[in-house]
Design a protein around this motif. Structure first.
Motif, PDB file in Angstrom:
ATOM      1  N   ARG A 137      36.017  39.950  46.534  1.00 51.99           N
ATOM      2  CA  ARG A 137      35.612  41.232  45.973  1.00 51.99           C
ATOM      3  C   ARG A 137      34.222  41.582  46.486  1.00 51.99           C
ATOM      4  O   ARG A 137      33.456  40.721  46.867  1.00 51.99           O
ATOM      5  CB  ARG A 137      35.621  41.218  44.447  1.00 51.99           C
ATOM      6  N   GLN A 138      33.969  42.882  46.474  1.00 54.91           N
ATOM      7  CA  GLN A 138      32.656  43.362  46.893  1.00 54.91           C
ATOM      8  C   GLN A 138      32.208  44.443  45.926  1.00 54.91           C
ATOM      9  O   GLN A 138      32.851  45.507  45.839  1.00 54.91           O
ATOM     10  CB  GLN A 138      32.677  43.898  48.317  1.00 54.91           C
ATOM     11  N   ALA A 139      31.130  44.157  45.223  1.00 54.30           N
ATOM     12  CA  ALA A 139      30.562  45.126  44.295  1.00 54.30           C
ATOM     13  C   ALA A 139      29.633  46.063  45.046  1.00 54.30           C
ATOM     14  O   ALA A 139      29.119  45.706  46.117  1.00 54.30           O
ATOM     15  CB  ALA A 139      29.808  44.395  43.189  1.00 54.30           C
ATOM     16  N   PRO A 140      29.390  47.231  44.532  1.00 54.29           N
ATOM     17  CA  PRO A 140      28.480  48.173  45.204  1.00 54.29           C
ATOM     18  C   PRO A 140      27.121  47.543  45.454  1.00 54.29           C
ATOM     19  O   PRO A 140      26.506  46.993  44.548  1.00 54.29           O
ATOM     20  CB  PRO A 140      28.390  49.332  44.202  1.00 54.29           C
ATOM     21  N   GLY A 141      26.670  47.612  46.692  1.00 49.87           N
ATOM     22  CA  GLY A 141      25.358  47.087  47.042  1.00 49.87           C
ATOM     23  C   GLY A 141      25.271  45.578  47.154  1.00 49.87           C
ATOM     24  O   GLY A 141      24.176  45.038  47.333  1.00 49.87           O
ATOM     25  N   LYS A 142      26.405  44.895  47.053  1.00 50.50           N
ATOM     26  CA  LYS A 142      26.395  43.435  47.121  1.00 50.50           C
ATOM     27  C   LYS A 142      27.288  42.936  48.251  1.00 50.50           C
ATOM     28  O   LYS A 142      28.116  43.675  48.778  1.00 50.50           O
ATOM     29  CB  LYS A 142      26.858  42.840  45.789  1.00 50.50           C
ATOM     30  N   ARG A 164      30.281  40.662  49.989  1.00 51.57           N
ATOM     31  CA  ARG A 164      31.624  40.248  49.617  1.00 51.57           C
ATOM     32  C   ARG A 164      31.591  38.797  49.164  1.00 51.57           C
ATOM     33  O   ARG A 164      30.907  37.957  49.771  1.00 51.57           O
ATOM     34  CB  ARG A 164      32.561  40.428  50.814  1.00 51.57           C
ATOM     35  N   GLU A 165      32.340  38.473  48.123  1.00 53.28           N
ATOM     36  CA  GLU A 165      32.356  37.116  47.594  1.00 53.28           C
ATOM     37  C   GLU A 165      33.779  36.677  47.291  1.00 53.28           C
ATOM     38  O   GLU A 165      34.641  37.492  46.965  1.00 53.28           O
ATOM     39  CB  GLU A 165      31.522  37.035  46.311  1.00 53.28           C
ATOM     40  N   GLY A 166      34.003  35.388  47.382  1.00 57.43           N
ATOM     41  CA  GLY A 166      35.302  34.838  47.040  1.00 57.43           C
ATOM     42  C   GLY A 166      35.488  34.795  45.536  1.00 57.43           C
ATOM     43  O   GLY A 166      34.558  34.452  44.809  1.00 57.43           O
ATOM     44  N   VAL A 167      36.674  35.144  45.104  1.00 54.97           N
ATOM     45  CA  VAL A 167      36.991  35.174  43.679  1.00 54.97           C
ATOM     46  C   VAL A 167      37.937  34.047  43.295  1.00 54.97           C
ATOM     47  O   VAL A 167      37.721  33.353  42.300  1.00 54.97           O
ATOM     48  CB  VAL A 167      37.622  36.529  43.295  1.00 54.97           C
ATOM     49  N   SER A 168      38.971  33.875  44.086  1.00 59.68           N
ATOM     50  CA  SER A 168      39.988  32.898  43.723  1.00 59.68           C
ATOM     51  C   SER A 168      40.800  32.502  44.937  1.00 59.68           C
ATOM     52  O   SER A 168      40.851  33.233  45.935  1.00 59.68           O
ATOM     53  CB  SER A 168      40.910  33.476  42.642  1.00 59.68           C
ATOM     54  N   CYS A 169      41.463  31.357  44.835  1.00 61.57           N
ATOM     55  CA  CYS A 169      42.276  30.846  45.939  1.00 61.57           C
ATOM     56  C   CYS A 169      43.451  30.067  45.362  1.00 61.57           C
ATOM     57  O   CYS A 169      43.329  29.450  44.288  1.00 61.57           O
ATOM     58  CB  CYS A 169      41.420  29.948  46.831  1.00 61.57           C
ATOM     59  N   ILE A 170      44.576  30.079  46.082  1.00 60.09           N
ATOM     60  CA  ILE A 170      45.753  29.320  45.660  1.00 60.09           C
ATOM     61  C   ILE A 170      46.362  28.669  46.887  1.00 60.09           C
ATOM     62  O   ILE A 170      46.503  29.295  47.938  1.00 60.09           O
ATOM     63  CB  ILE A 170      46.769  30.234  44.922  1.00 60.09           C
ATOM     64  N   THR A 171      46.695  27.392  46.781  1.00 57.38           N
ATOM     65  CA  THR A 171      47.245  26.644  47.908  1.00 57.38           C
ATOM     66  C   THR A 171      48.682  27.078  48.195  1.00 57.38           C
ATOM     67  O   THR A 171      49.327  27.718  47.360  1.00 57.38           O
ATOM     68  CB  THR A 171      47.187  25.144  47.630  1.00 57.38           C
ATOM     69  N   PRO A 172      49.208  26.705  49.365  1.00 56.47           N
ATOM     70  CA  PRO A 172      50.558  27.152  49.742  1.00 56.47           C
ATOM     71  C   PRO A 172      51.626  26.843  48.705  1.00 56.47           C
ATOM     72  O   PRO A 172      52.470  27.660  48.425  1.00 56.47           O
ATOM     73  CB  PRO A 172      50.807  26.420  51.059  1.00 56.47           C
ATOM     74  N   GLY A 173      51.605  25.664  48.137  1.00 57.67           N
ATOM     75  CA  GLY A 173      52.606  25.319  47.143  1.00 57.67           C
ATOM     76  C   GLY A 173      52.209  25.636  45.729  1.00 57.67           C
ATOM     77  O   GLY A 173      52.873  25.213  44.783  1.00 57.67           O
ATOM     78  N   GLY A 203      34.395  46.701  41.582  1.00 57.55           N
ATOM     79  CA  GLY A 203      34.236  46.548  43.022  1.00 57.55           C
ATOM     80  C   GLY A 203      35.546  46.715  43.744  1.00 57.55           C
ATOM     81  O   GLY A 203      36.581  47.009  43.123  1.00 57.55           O
ATOM     82  N   PHE A 204      35.489  46.512  45.053  1.00 61.58           N
ATOM     83  CA  PHE A 204      36.689  46.515  45.864  1.00 61.58           C
ATOM     84  C   PHE A 204      37.228  45.086  45.940  1.00 61.58           C
ATOM     85  O   PHE A 204      36.473  44.151  46.194  1.00 61.58           O
ATOM     86  CB  PHE A 204      36.373  47.010  47.280  1.00 61.58           C
ATOM     87  N   TYR A 205      38.520  44.935  45.708  1.00 62.24           N
ATOM     88  CA  TYR A 205      39.155  43.624  45.722  1.00 62.24           C
ATOM     89  C   TYR A 205      40.070  43.511  46.936  1.00 62.24           C
ATOM     90  O   TYR A 205      40.888  44.403  47.191  1.00 62.24           O
ATOM     91  CB  TYR A 205      39.944  43.398  44.436  1.00 62.24           C
ATOM     92  N   TYR A 206      39.915  42.408  47.657  1.00 65.59           N
ATOM     93  CA  TYR A 206      40.637  42.203  48.908  1.00 65.59           C
ATOM     94  C   TYR A 206      41.506  40.952  48.819  1.00 65.59           C
ATOM     95  O   TYR A 206      41.040  39.904  48.371  1.00 65.59           O
ATOM     96  CB  TYR A 206      39.662  42.015  50.056  1.00 65.59           C
ATOM     97  N   CYS A 207      42.719  41.086  49.289  1.00 62.13           N
ATOM     98  CA  CYS A 207      43.578  39.925  49.461  1.00 62.13           C
ATOM     99  C   CYS A 207      43.200  39.244  50.772  1.00 62.13           C
ATOM    100  O   CYS A 207      42.978  39.918  51.789  1.00 62.13           O
ATOM    101  CB  CYS A 207      45.036  40.370  49.505  1.00 62.13           C
ATOM    102  N   GLY A 229      41.789  46.443  50.819  1.00 62.64           N
ATOM    103  CA  GLY A 229      41.233  46.404  49.478  1.00 62.64           C
ATOM    104  C   GLY A 229      41.792  47.429  48.529  1.00 62.64           C
ATOM    105  O   GLY A 229      42.429  48.411  48.931  1.00 62.64           O
ATOM    106  N   THR A 230      41.532  47.178  47.248  1.00 63.01           N
ATOM    107  CA  THR A 230      41.901  48.112  46.191  1.00 63.01           C
ATOM    108  C   THR A 230      40.743  48.176  45.201  1.00 63.01           C
ATOM    109  O   THR A 230      40.114  47.161  44.905  1.00 63.01           O
ATOM    110  CB  THR A 230      43.208  47.672  45.496  1.00 63.01           C
TER     111      THR A 230
END
Length: 124
Positions: free
Chosen positions: A38-43, A45-54, A92-96, A117-118
Motif C-alpha cells: 500500500r501507498q499512503a499519500p505522501g509516503k 509504498r510499503e508491504g502489508v501482507s504476504c501468503i506462501t504458495p500453499g 491509500g492505494f493498495y497493490y497486489c 492498485g485500488t
C-alpha cells in the motif's frame, strides 16, 4: 504476459470493512508467494501482507496485525485481503504483488511486480 488486477477498494468510515481481490493471469499462480502493498499519500509504498504458495504461512506488517487477513484461492487464482476495523491511516492505494520465484514470505519488501492498485479511503 503476467498481469494482476486489483478490485474491491472504496470509501468507508472508521471501523468499517473492505475485502480486496486480486486476479492473476499469465502466472503459474500456485508457484508464487503473493501479497499486498500500500501507498499512503505522501509516503513510500510499503508491504502489508504476504501468503506462501500453499497458504501455509502468512505475514503481516505490524500496523495491520489482528485486523487484516490475507487468503488465496488456488482454483480461481485469486488473492484476497480482508480488512476489518479500518482506520484513517489505512487510507491509500493498495497493490497486489508477486514475490520473486522461490521466495516465501520472509520479508515484506522484496517483490517481483505489482498491479495498478485500488484506492481505499477511510474517513473519521
Amino acid at each position: 504476459q503476467v498481469q494482476v488486477v486489483e478490485s474491491g477498494g472504496g470509501s468507508v468510515q472508521t471501523g468499517g470493512s473492505l475485502r480486496l481481490s486480486c486476479t492473476s493471469s499469465g502466472l503459474n499462480f500456485g508457484a508464487y508467494a503473493m501479497g499486498w502493498l500500500r501507498q499512503a499519500p505522501g509516503k513510500e509504498r510499503e508491504g502489508v501482507s504476504c501468503i506462501t504458495p500453499g497458504a501455509l504461512r502468512t505475514t503481516y506488517a505490524d500496523p495491520v496485525k489482528g485486523r487484516f487477513t490475507i487468503s488465496r484461492d488456488g482454483v480461481k487464482n485469486i488473492v484476497y485481503l480482508q480488512m476489518n476495523s479500518l482506520k484513517p491511516e489505512d487510507t491509500g492505494f493498495y497493490y497486489c504483488a508477486i514475490k520473486p520465484f522461490g521466495q516465501a514470505c520472509g520479508n515484506l519488501y522484496e517483490w517481483q511486480s505489482w498491479g495498478r492498485g485500488t484506492q481505499v479511503t477511510v474517513s473519521s
